[in-house]
Design an enzyme around this catalytic site. Structure first.
Site, PDB file in Angstrom:
ATOM      1  N   GLY A   6     -15.768 -65.738 -16.424  1.00  0.00           N
ATOM      2  CA  GLY A   6     -16.340 -65.715 -17.771  1.00  0.00           C
ATOM      3  C   GLY A   6     -15.270 -65.761 -18.848  1.00  0.00           C
ATOM      4  O   GLY A   6     -14.166 -66.253 -18.630  1.00  0.00           O
ATOM      5  N   ARG A   7     -15.619 -65.227 -20.004  1.00  0.00           N
ATOM      6  CA  ARG A   7     -14.735 -65.291 -21.176  1.00  0.00           C
ATOM      7  C   ARG A   7     -13.351 -64.708 -20.917  1.00  0.00           C
ATOM      8  O   ARG A   7     -12.334 -65.307 -21.255  1.00  0.00           O
ATOM      9  CB  ARG A   7     -15.356 -64.503 -22.338  1.00  0.00           C
ATOM     10  CG  ARG A   7     -16.557 -65.135 -22.970  1.00  0.00           C
ATOM     11  CD  ARG A   7     -17.071 -64.236 -24.095  1.00  0.00           C
ATOM     12  NE  ARG A   7     -17.465 -62.933 -23.598  1.00  0.00           N
ATOM     13  CZ  ARG A   7     -18.711 -62.591 -23.291  1.00  0.00           C
ATOM     14  NH1 ARG A   7     -19.683 -63.453 -23.442  1.00  0.00           N
ATOM     15  NH2 ARG A   7     -18.999 -61.387 -22.840  1.00  0.00           N
TER      16      ARG A   7
ATOM     17  N   HIS B  74      -8.047 -47.101 -17.764  1.00  0.00           N
ATOM     18  CA  HIS B  74      -9.132 -47.862 -18.422  1.00  0.00           C
ATOM     19  C   HIS B  74      -8.868 -48.032 -19.919  1.00  0.00           C
ATOM     20  O   HIS B  74      -9.662 -47.598 -20.759  1.00  0.00           O
ATOM     21  CB  HIS B  74     -10.495 -47.199 -18.185  1.00  0.00           C
ATOM     22  CG  HIS B  74     -11.637 -48.177 -18.280  1.00  0.00           C
ATOM     23  ND1 HIS B  74     -12.820 -48.026 -17.607  1.00  0.00           N
ATOM     24  CD2 HIS B  74     -11.757 -49.347 -18.964  1.00  0.00           C
ATOM     25  CE1 HIS B  74     -13.638 -49.040 -17.879  1.00  0.00           C
ATOM     26  NE2 HIS B  74     -13.004 -49.859 -18.710  1.00  0.00           N
TER      27      HIS B  74
ATOM     28  N   GLU C 266     -13.640 -43.220 -11.550  1.00  0.00           N
ATOM     29  CA  GLU C 266     -12.881 -42.786 -12.726  1.00  0.00           C
ATOM     30  C   GLU C 266     -13.790 -42.005 -13.673  1.00  0.00           C
ATOM     31  O   GLU C 266     -14.989 -42.286 -13.708  1.00  0.00           O
ATOM     32  CB  GLU C 266     -12.271 -44.000 -13.446  1.00  0.00           C
ATOM     33  CG  GLU C 266     -13.345 -44.888 -14.074  1.00  0.00           C
ATOM     34  CD  GLU C 266     -12.820 -46.146 -14.728  1.00  0.00           C
ATOM     35  OE1 GLU C 266     -12.131 -46.916 -14.064  1.00  0.00           O
ATOM     36  OE2 GLU C 266     -13.135 -46.343 -15.904  1.00  0.00           O
TER      37      GLU C 266
ATOM     38  N   ARG D 173     -14.438 -53.693 -13.249  1.00  0.00           N
ATOM     39  CA  ARG D 173     -15.132 -52.466 -12.875  1.00  0.00           C
ATOM     40  C   ARG D 173     -14.596 -51.961 -11.543  1.00  0.00           C
ATOM     41  O   ARG D 173     -14.422 -52.731 -10.603  1.00  0.00           O
ATOM     42  CB  ARG D 173     -16.648 -52.725 -12.757  1.00  0.00           C
ATOM     43  CG  ARG D 173     -17.353 -52.880 -14.090  1.00  0.00           C
ATOM     44  CD  ARG D 173     -17.387 -51.559 -14.878  1.00  0.00           C
ATOM     45  NE  ARG D 173     -17.985 -51.699 -16.203  1.00  0.00           N
ATOM     46  CZ  ARG D 173     -17.289 -51.806 -17.338  1.00  0.00           C
ATOM     47  NH1 ARG D 173     -15.973 -51.822 -17.315  1.00  0.00           N
ATOM     48  NH2 ARG D 173     -17.916 -51.886 -18.498  1.00  0.00           N
TER      49      ARG D 173
END
Lengths: 373, 373
Positions: free
Chosen positions: A194-195, A336, A316, A287
């Site tokens: 994706g992006r 993260h 996490e 993820r």
């Protein structure tokens, strides 16, 4: 930081009109904001046409506070660490709730089908964090390849000066991300294209990358026109959509940039990792649930792959110092922080506030999640 | 790793001819190699036309061993950590010495004018490490901006799981390397604008960099044709050679990629650092002597600039844990590993061996230092 983007709060004449109507009709809508969002907040707080209820502390808001204060609200702005947006919250809010706006690209904390059933719009913040995450993706690929966790720690511990540091022609060597005289081809792989994956690919081109392969969701249609255009634009020798087996076998650097959830749960497991090249590097900035952490720790310890760079880990933030991946020296981990830049968090906050305000006044939200009940 | 580049050892018909002549004339030349250089060595060790004397241990060779063994040698291959190549070494070698080959791009350890006076050729390994150093330059710019030293240490120490980690919208935020919605321009600066600087600039373009400024040696001629071509190629809004004052004031990220020595000694001092932007990042992957370490530590502590990423520090490797820069959390340091990739070190070793062999047989060296006596 520029405050230019804040003006977008006021740029929709539609919302402005609705707001004026609302003002003169004497209706004042209530919105709940679960956290002060920094420099993007003053324009919101100065609005005269809504009642803002803001969690006053500099920590995640308490569920009890939210359940109490959401009563009668037309909109609520939540963040990833806040409590779940579920039936309990809808019950507490009552029938006025029109919009839930989350300052995040993920929305696992929101029961989206439930929102659709109740006609509640959902806003999120895609796109604005693409560049920040692509940046850190490149950083982790370089750090994992170049042993930079270990190298950094060595200097910080004052061991550079010690005789046992001992320079040798191959001290701290790792595989090179860029191509070189003796190694003129390089294949990067993407799980999810994706992006963010495409922004990452763009950044990799000047490193001399020659081939790109990716695996997309089996339910998605191939987009050969886009792929041909990307291949030509980047002057690649190959850009191919491949099955997951080939993705594992051929990638020199493999980037996980796919949504979480059941479909991608533990796609990177022991069987996958065993197929990877011994000098390959794995980077996960999407993820944690995509990777089986125990399998990855084994892969690093037994040198099935060279290294890993992780911004996300399953479970996490409950990652203790005896977590199997924390103990692996070839595993570089950061907590993260993929979107953690002042610029991007400002843009995310602005987008979330925009979504909230447009949502409560029935305007066009800059980033509304498409829902199916 | 490919062994393709090793074939260049045998590719010069000139050297091959000289070697055959030498073989049949019964003259066997002696060369001293101060360290085993890994996978590039077997082709050298298998040669029948030279006597190879190789330091047998996996550590820097001892001066006494070198002085003893260099006697009568036609060539010597040295590495940066080895002892100085000076009059003492020439005296020990005697009149047969024709070439000194160093496996490094720097040659501060070689008395170059003395070599020229004695007709001794000097080989080094430029170019082959450009890509590896440009890679780590990008890595350090990202790490320094994104607080990744601190973030990495936090995870390794098991603190991600602790309540005091506390997520907030601006936790671990730093300035973004790439441009963003609310911050659409970015200026990168270079002190020194040679091969590595230009390879670094190429890598920065997909991050959305809009302006590039650089300061070159005052004795060098402006090259406006090259600059115009680079500006057009990279679609930059500006690419300008500027004075050092403007370099300090305008750079969002400043890269030091200049030779060491007297001319550049402490160019980055307190006065320079005070002119820099408060959110700017400094990256040094060239020579430690360019930066006044105490001034940089003050600049970081007092927040004149945002952060620093260093592969080199003045006085390295004698950098203890109480070094002022080691103590600064916004300073990311790695132990001079800019060229430390298997691919590049193989290419450097191959180039150094090629230089050695071509030098002793009077052939064309792949990278001979231009000398003036």
């Amino acid at each position: 930081m520029s405050s230019g983007s804040m003006t977008s709060l006021y740029s929709s004449s539609n919302a402005r009109l609705t707001s004026i109507v609302s003002h003169f009709s004497g209706v004042r809508l209530k919105v709940v904001v679960c956290r002060h969002l920094g420099p993007a907040m003053p324009p919101l707080l100065e609005r005269k046409d809504v009642d803002i209820v803001l969690w006053p502390e500099d920590r995640s808001c308490e569920r009890a506070w939210l359940l109490e204060n959401i009563k009668g609200a037309a909109g609520v702005l939540v963040l990833i660490p806040d409590f779940e947006v579920n039936q309990e919250l809808l019950d507490a809010a009552g029938p006025n709730l029109r919009v839930v706006s989350t300052m995040s690209v993920g929305y696992e904390h929101i029961d989206v089908p439930l929102m659709a059933q109740n006609g509640i719009r959902v806003g999120y913040t895609p796109d604005v964090l693409t560049e920040a995450v692509a940046d850190i993706t490149i950083m982790l690929a370089l750090m994992a390849g170049r042993n930079d966790g270990v190298a950094y720690t060595l200097v910080k511990n004052g061991e550079w000066c010690k005789p046992n540091f001992g320079w040798s022609p191959f001290t701290f060597c790792g595989p090179q991300l860029s191509t070189s005289l003796s190694s003129p081809t390089r294949t990067v792989g993407f799980l999810g294209f994706g992006r963010i994956a495409q922004a990452t690919l763009s950044r990799l081109i000047p490193f001399g990358i020659t081939h790109c392969i990716y695996t997309a969701s089996p339910t998605s249609q191939p987009d050969t026109a886009r792929d041909d255009a990307l291949k030509a634009k980047h002057n690649l020798k190959g850009l191919d959509r491949v099955d997951i087996d080939r993705l594992a076998r051929e990638s020199d650097v493999l980037f996980l940039l796919t949504p979480g959830g059941k479909e991608t749960y533990h796609l990177v497991d022991a069987a996958f990792l065993r197929k990877m090249k011994p000098m390959s590097v794995l980077v996960n900035t999407s993820r944690g649930s995509v990777v089986d952490s125990d399998a990855l720790a084994t892969a690093l310890r037994e040198k099935w792959i060279w290294g890993a760079g992780l911004d996300v880990v399953e479970g996490e933030p409950a990652i203790t110092s005896d977590h199997p991946l924390v103990k692996e020296s070839r595993c570089v981990m950061v907590p993260h922080i993929g979107s953690a830049t002042f610029q991007t968090r400002l843009d995310m906050a602005t987008c979330a506030i925009d979504n909230l305000i447009q949502g409560v006044f029935g305007g066009e939200m800059p980033a509304e999640l498409k829902q199916s009940a």
